[in-house]
Structures are given as C-alpha cells and as structure tokens.
Design an enzyme around this catalytic site. Structure first.
Site, mmCIF file in Angstrom:
data_model
loop_
_atom_site.group_PDB
_atom_site.id
_atom_site.type_symbol
_atom_site.label_atom_id
_atom_site.label_comp_id
_atom_site.label_asym_id
_atom_site.label_seq_id
_atom_site.Cartn_x
_atom_site.Cartn_y
_atom_site.Cartn_z
ATOM 1 N N LYS A 163 0.747 41.774 20.846
ATOM 2 C CA LYS A 163 -0.320 42.040 21.825
ATOM 3 C C LYS A 163 0.314 42.076 23.205
ATOM 4 O O LYS A 163 0.953 41.110 23.631
ATOM 5 C CB LYS A 163 -1.395 40.947 21.753
ATOM 6 C CG LYS A 163 -2.450 41.032 22.868
ATOM 7 C CD LYS A 163 -3.532 39.957 22.743
ATOM 8 C CE LYS A 163 -4.476 39.962 23.947
ATOM 9 N NZ LYS A 163 -5.484 38.883 23.900
ATOM 10 N N ASP B 224 -5.345 40.210 31.579
ATOM 11 C CA ASP B 224 -6.649 40.185 30.914
ATOM 12 C C ASP B 224 -7.688 39.556 31.840
ATOM 13 O O ASP B 224 -7.795 38.333 31.923
ATOM 14 C CB ASP B 224 -6.546 39.398 29.599
ATOM 15 C CG ASP B 224 -7.880 39.319 28.870
ATOM 16 O OD1 ASP B 224 -8.805 40.080 29.226
ATOM 17 O OD2 ASP B 224 -7.994 38.500 27.929
ATOM 18 N N LYS C 229 -13.808 37.073 33.010
ATOM 19 C CA LYS C 229 -13.432 35.663 32.875
ATOM 20 C C LYS C 229 -13.764 34.935 34.170
ATOM 21 O O LYS C 229 -13.849 35.547 35.230
ATOM 22 C CB LYS C 229 -11.925 35.545 32.619
ATOM 23 C CG LYS C 229 -11.489 35.951 31.237
ATOM 24 C CD LYS C 229 -9.990 35.712 31.050
ATOM 25 C CE LYS C 229 -9.535 36.173 29.673
ATOM 26 N NZ LYS C 229 -10.106 35.382 28.555
ATOM 27 N N ASP D 107 -0.892 37.234 28.814
ATOM 28 C CA ASP D 107 -1.571 37.812 27.654
ATOM 29 C C ASP D 107 -0.720 38.911 26.995
ATOM 30 O O ASP D 107 -1.170 39.587 26.077
ATOM 31 C CB ASP D 107 -2.951 38.347 28.065
ATOM 32 C CG ASP D 107 -3.978 38.198 26.957
ATOM 33 O OD1 ASP D 107 -3.742 37.409 26.034
ATOM 34 O OD2 ASP D 107 -5.011 38.891 27.023
ATOM 35 N N ASP E 278 -14.099 40.958 26.547
ATOM 36 C CA ASP E 278 -12.994 40.000 26.652
ATOM 37 C C ASP E 278 -12.302 39.787 25.293
ATOM 38 O O ASP E 278 -11.230 39.191 25.237
ATOM 39 C CB ASP E 278 -13.515 38.672 27.214
ATOM 40 C CG ASP E 278 -12.404 37.790 27.743
ATOM 41 O OD1 ASP E 278 -11.255 38.279 27.858
ATOM 42 O OD2 ASP E 278 -12.677 36.610 28.058
ATOM 43 N N GLU F 197 -10.516 41.772 23.709
ATOM 44 C CA GLU F 197 -9.821 43.061 23.790
ATOM 45 C C GLU F 197 -8.543 43.101 22.953
ATOM 46 O O GLU F 197 -8.104 44.167 22.551
ATOM 47 C CB GLU F 197 -9.479 43.373 25.260
ATOM 48 C CG GLU F 197 -8.183 42.744 25.809
ATOM 49 C CD GLU F 197 -8.190 41.225 25.805
ATOM 50 O OE1 GLU F 197 -9.289 40.637 25.769
ATOM 51 O OE2 GLU F 197 -7.105 40.616 25.825
ATOM 52 N N ARG G 116 -7.929 42.154 19.898
ATOM 53 C CA ARG G 116 -8.157 42.691 18.546
ATOM 54 C C ARG G 116 -8.427 44.187 18.588
ATOM 55 O O ARG G 116 -8.193 44.890 17.611
ATOM 56 C CB ARG G 116 -9.296 41.904 17.881
ATOM 57 C CG ARG G 116 -10.605 42.004 18.586
ATOM 58 C CD ARG G 116 -11.590 40.932 18.137
ATOM 59 N NE ARG G 116 -11.349 39.639 18.791
ATOM 60 C CZ ARG G 116 -12.073 38.541 18.576
ATOM 61 N NH1 ARG G 116 -13.066 38.569 17.713
ATOM 62 N NH2 ARG G 116 -11.800 37.419 19.212
HETATM 63 N N1 BES Z 1 -6.386 36.455 25.955
HETATM 64 C C1 BES Z 1 -7.578 35.806 25.550
HETATM 65 C C2 BES Z 1 -7.306 34.562 24.702
HETATM 66 C C3 BES Z 1 -6.703 33.397 25.421
HETATM 67 C C4 BES Z 1 -7.498 32.402 25.942
HETATM 68 C C5 BES Z 1 -5.338 33.258 25.517
HETATM 69 C C6 BES Z 1 -6.935 31.315 26.570
HETATM 70 C C7 BES Z 1 -4.777 32.173 26.140
HETATM 71 C C8 BES Z 1 -5.572 31.199 26.657
HETATM 72 C C9 BES Z 1 -8.430 36.747 24.706
HETATM 73 O O1 BES Z 1 -8.350 38.075 25.066
HETATM 74 C C10 BES Z 1 -9.841 36.332 24.893
HETATM 75 O O2 BES Z 1 -10.334 36.460 25.970
HETATM 76 N N2 BES Z 1 -10.460 35.835 23.822
HETATM 77 C C11 BES Z 1 -11.784 35.385 23.871
HETATM 78 C C12 BES Z 1 -12.487 35.893 22.633
HETATM 79 C C13 BES Z 1 -13.969 35.694 22.684
HETATM 80 C C14 BES Z 1 -14.575 36.599 23.722
HETATM 81 C C15 BES Z 1 -14.529 35.996 21.317
HETATM 82 C C16 BES Z 1 -11.775 33.864 23.895
HETATM 83 O O3 BES Z 1 -10.970 33.254 23.201
HETATM 84 O O4 BES Z 1 -12.562 33.295 24.643
HETATM 85 ZN ZN ZN Z 2 -6.653 38.686 25.928
HETATM 86 MN MN MN Z 3 -9.660 38.609 26.584
#
Ligand code: BES
Ligand code: ZN
Ligand code: MN
Length: 495
Positions: A267, A272, A279, A290, A349, A351, A353
């Site tokens: 990834k 992000d 966020k 990210d 968010d 993104e 996947r």
């Molecule tokens: N890049 C984030 C995941 C992340 C969170 C990495 C904290 C490192 C530290 C990912 O893109 C994301 O935002 N995931 C969301 C998914 C949710 C919207 C289902 C998350 O984990 O909150």
């Molecule tokens: Zn992300």
């Molecule tokens: Mn995200």
C-alpha cells in the site's frame, strides 16, 4: 559502515573498544576469560563488585584494563547462558548498541563466537547485530538545514571469531548488510514528508533502484493505463488529488522465466487525509507513513537483489494520494473494480483496500507462486496488537505458517487472525456488490475479508502493519523498517 573478521590473541587486539558477553549469574564467556587471564584476574575482580547488574542488556564499561591493548572493554550481560532466547538476545543487542552509541569510538571489536542462543547460528547473530546496529544509528537528516551537532563516529565493526567459522560469518555480514541497506533505503523514503514523497517520487525511487542492475526492471501504469484496465477502485482514490496515482511494478529476475514469481504488493498512500471522510487533525500528520507497505516492498527488493537470490520476485507499489477536493470521491459513490465487482464507497477513508483490490486483480497475470500484500490498513489492528505484532491474514495455512516462522526467526513477528466466511456479510451493500467498510466490529478482519474477495487462484497473505510500521512522534519517530526482515527471510526460505 565497514565490517570485518578478526581472530587471534584477543588481549593483543588493537581496538578502541572490545565488547564481551557475560552470562547470568555472572559467568564469563570464553573471550571474557581470555581477557581476565591476560589482565591477571582484573575482570573477575570487577564483576565480583556487582556493578554489572544481573539483567540481560546491562552493560559495564572498563577503561585501560591491564595488559589489554584495547582502550576500553565493554561487558554486556546477555542473560542466562542456558535457554538464551532470541527475545533476550535482541534486547541485549539493543542495549549494547545504545552503549556503543554513547562512546566516541571509531571502531569496535565484538566477541560473539561462543554465544549460545536456542536454534540460532553464528550467521544469525551477525545478521541481527548488523541489522540492529544500523537501525540504532539511523537518523533521518535530509530535511535539516545543518546536520546534527553530534555525528556518529563509528565506522568500523570487527567480529572476533575463531578461524573455523569464517564462512558463516561472511554469509552473515553479506545478508546483514544487504538487509540494513534495504532498510535504510526504505526508511529514507518512508520518512520523506508528503509534499515531496508523492506517487511520482515513489516511481522515481523504484526506477533508480532498478538502474544499473540487470536483474531488476520497472514498469509503471499511469492513470490513463488504469482507466483502460477498468481499475475503478484505484482511480476513485486518485481522483481527488493533484498528484497522479501510479501502479509501479518492479520485476526481479533471479532465475529462469518459467519459475513462478513470489509477488509482494505494498500500500503506497503517500498521504491519507481520509478524503471527504476527512480524518481529525491531531494525528493526521502521521499519515505520511501510509506508504510504509510500499516502502517495505522497495526495501525488500533492494535486499534480495543485493543478495542475488535465485528466485523470481515481483514487487508492486499501489501509489496514490487520498485527498478531499471538488473532484474527490463522495461517500456513497459506486465504482466498478478491475475484477468486475462493484463497490459502494461508504467511507473514503477506507482507501487502502480500494487501491489494493485492483492491484490484487492486476497481479493475477503473473501466475504467482505466492502473494503477500503489506499495508497500514486499519487503526483497529493497532488496538488489537499494538506495536509488537503485525496482523497476519491468509487463505493458505502453509503460507501463513511460513510467514509466521520467518517472522519468528528474525524477530519481526506476526499474529494470525481469522478471515472466516461468517465475517463476510458485514460488507453487504444494498446497491452494489459490496461496501468498502464493514462497521466498527472486527475492523481489521473485515478489511482483510474485503481484500479476500479480489484474490484469485493464488496463495495469498495480508500483513496489516498499521501498528508496527512506524512511530508517529517522540524520539523514535519514523518508519521502523518492518516487515523487511520478515519478507527477506521468507524469500530466503524459498530457495
Ligand atoms: N491508513 C489508515 C489506517 C491507519 C490508521 C494506519 C492509524 C495507521 C494508523 C486507513 O486508510 C484508514 O483510514 N482506515 C480506517 C478504516 C475505516 C474507515 C473502516 C480506520 O482504520 O479507521
Ligand atoms: Zn490509509
Ligand atoms: Mn484511510
């Protein structure tokens, strides 16, 4: 850093610092005994005073020991000799490196010849020492207008061994430096802020890595190419950003073309923001990390190319920036993926996947021997496993075991979670084939379940490194280099 091997009379060795292991309860290693004898029992006398505390990783620095040519002797408590495990061992190495860093020495002589560690070879010791030493002295200084006031002085590390073990030490130095170089390369990229480290920057780094090495080549899909291949999910992430997304493929040809490649997919979200599902500010800056999955793929490709592994490996970087804008994907938008399946993007968010699912379809053409994707995918994995273990998900028990074993071996550990069918209904969508989020419960699992829907007939594992890849602030801020050691070891094990 230069690494070399020494043997012969230890007391006569010229070094600014000799590092010798001591075991619990204060039992001397063979090199410690040699120095003790030369000094007329001085080491023993000092040990008896009790200043070397009875705990793995404790160190004691001695200056100008009688009849010893080296200026300093650093005693390191390795813990109990019997049953010394890799956890104790890595802790001791970490402390040892801390002690070396505090000295103004240019060279050290490390005596490891007789360190017993369960199921671990001398080669393993040397590899780990080099890995952790270089990680310990690594600093990201590219953005400072003036370099740090206290530069690292150490330039030469010698390993003291008996002559017979020369080959395994050479192999250890080879693998250790290849790994350390790969990790440094990846760290420099991952620590580069989002205003510089864009998808285009990742493409440049990949191109540069391949230049001058006949076994490496790179091909880059631009957004127009992705359009032609109907990668609607990947493009949905790209569309809000001024920075064009790229799907970067690095081919490493270590053997005959007919040998099926192992594929790594990283990834590479270079920043992000969350997109329209924005966020919150406090930790958003951490999202420069990210793209650590992509960085780990770059680092691993560098390591294995350096070691000329006789296998074929393909590294794919799914690179894009996730931004809110007038052109950005809206929550509720529905897109068609390269696989033909449609996705309702309920949360922009989620993104990672979206870029990964099209990458997982894309790599089917390579007929992979195995596929591992690496992603800072979910905050939920940080809650579940913290920064100790990487989350592992797989559709193949044997592959999962191999990854687990490789991680255990190099102490870059993973913990497996299920992707059972029972979790799949959470991704149901009223209007599309699936939604891109599965609700609050089991967030890391539903993310992996989403990816599983795009896996074709290959053996696949997913590593969620959101907790292990980086520290977002504090003195150790930066990319950890994980899981480059694990991935390299997994690939070494395929030979
Ligand atoms: N890049 C984030 C995941 C992340 C969170 C990495 C904290 C490192 C530290 C990912 O893109 C994301 O935002 N995931 C969301 C998914 C949710 C919207 C289902 C998350 O984990 O909150
Ligand atoms: Zn992300
Ligand atoms: Mn995200």
């Amino acid at each position: 850093m230069e690494y070399a091997v020494r043997s012969g009379n230890l007391a006569k060795s010229r070094a600014q610092c000799i590092i010798v292991p001591i075991y619990e309860p204060l039992e001397m290693s063979a090199p410690a005994q040699a120095l003790n004898q030369a000094s007329g029992g001085q080491i023993n006398k000092i040990l008896k005073r009790g200043d070397l505390k009875p705990k793995a990783g404790q160190t004691l620095l001695l200056h100008d020991v009688a009849n010893i040519n080296a200026q300093r002797v650093l005693l390191v408590n390795m813990g109990p000799r019997e049953g010394l495990d890799s956890a104790n061992h890595i802790t001791a190495i970490g402390k040892l490196i801390g002690a070396i860093k505090s000295l103004a020495v240019k060279n050290v002589l490390i005596c490891l010849a007789d360190i017993p560690c369960k199921d671990r070879t001398l080669q393993w010791h040397i590899e780990r020492l080099i890995e952790h030493l270089e990680a310990g002295i690594y600093q990201y200084q590219d953005m400072k207008s003036k370099p740090d006031a206290t530069p690292q002085t150490l330039t030469q590390v010698n390993f003291y061994i008996d002559r017979t073990s020369g080959d395994s030490v050479k192999a250890g130095i080879g693998r250790g430096t290849a790994l350390a170089d790969g990790m440094r390369f990846a760290k420099d990229i991952a620590n580069t802020p989002g205003n510089i480290c864009t998808p285009t920057y990742l493409a440049e780094k990949a191109t540069k890595l391949c230049k001058g090495n006949k076994a490496l080549s790179v091909s880059i899909l631009e957004e127009e190419d992705m359009q032609k291949m109907s990668m609607g999910a990947f493009l949905a992430v790209c569309q809000g950003s001024e920075q064009p997304g790229k799907l970067i493929t690095i081919h490493y040809r270590g053997t005959d073309v007919s040998s099926r490649p192992h594929v790594l997919v990283g990834k590479g979200i270079t920043f992000d923001t969350g997109g329209i599902s924005l966020k919150s500010p406090p930790a958003m800056h951490e999202m420069i990390y990210d793209m650590c999955g992509a960085a780990s793929v770059l680092g691993t490709m560098s390591t294995i190319a350096d070691q000329k592994l006789p296998i074929n490996v393909i590294g794919v970087l799914a690179a894009a920036e996730n931004m809110p804008s007038g052109k950005a994907t809206r929550p509720g938008d529905i897109v068609k993926t390269m696989s033909g399946q449609t996705v309702e993007i309920l949360n922009t968010d989620a993104e990672g996947r979206l870029v990964l699912c099209d990458a997982l379809t894309y790599i089917g053409q390579f007929k992979p021997a195995s596929v591992i994707d690496i992603a800072t995918l979910t905050g939920a994995i940080v809650t579940a496993l913290g920064s100790v273990a990487t989350g592992l998900f797989s559709n193949d028990d044997d592959l999962a075991q191999q990854i687990s074993d490789a991680g255990e071996h190099v102490f870059d550990r993973v913990w497996r979670l299920p992707i059972w069918e029972e979790y799949q209904p959470r991704l149901a969508s009223a209007f599309a084939d699936m939604a891109n989020v599965g609700g609050r419960e089991a967030g890391s699992i539903t993310a992996a379940c989403y990816l599983a829907r795009f896996v074709t007939e290959y053996r696949w594992a997913h590593l969620d490194i959101a907790g292990t890849a980086y520290q977002g602030s504090g003195p150790n801020k930066g990319y950890s280099g994980r899981p480059i050691a694990l991935l390299s070891q997994y690939l070494y094990n395929q030979i």
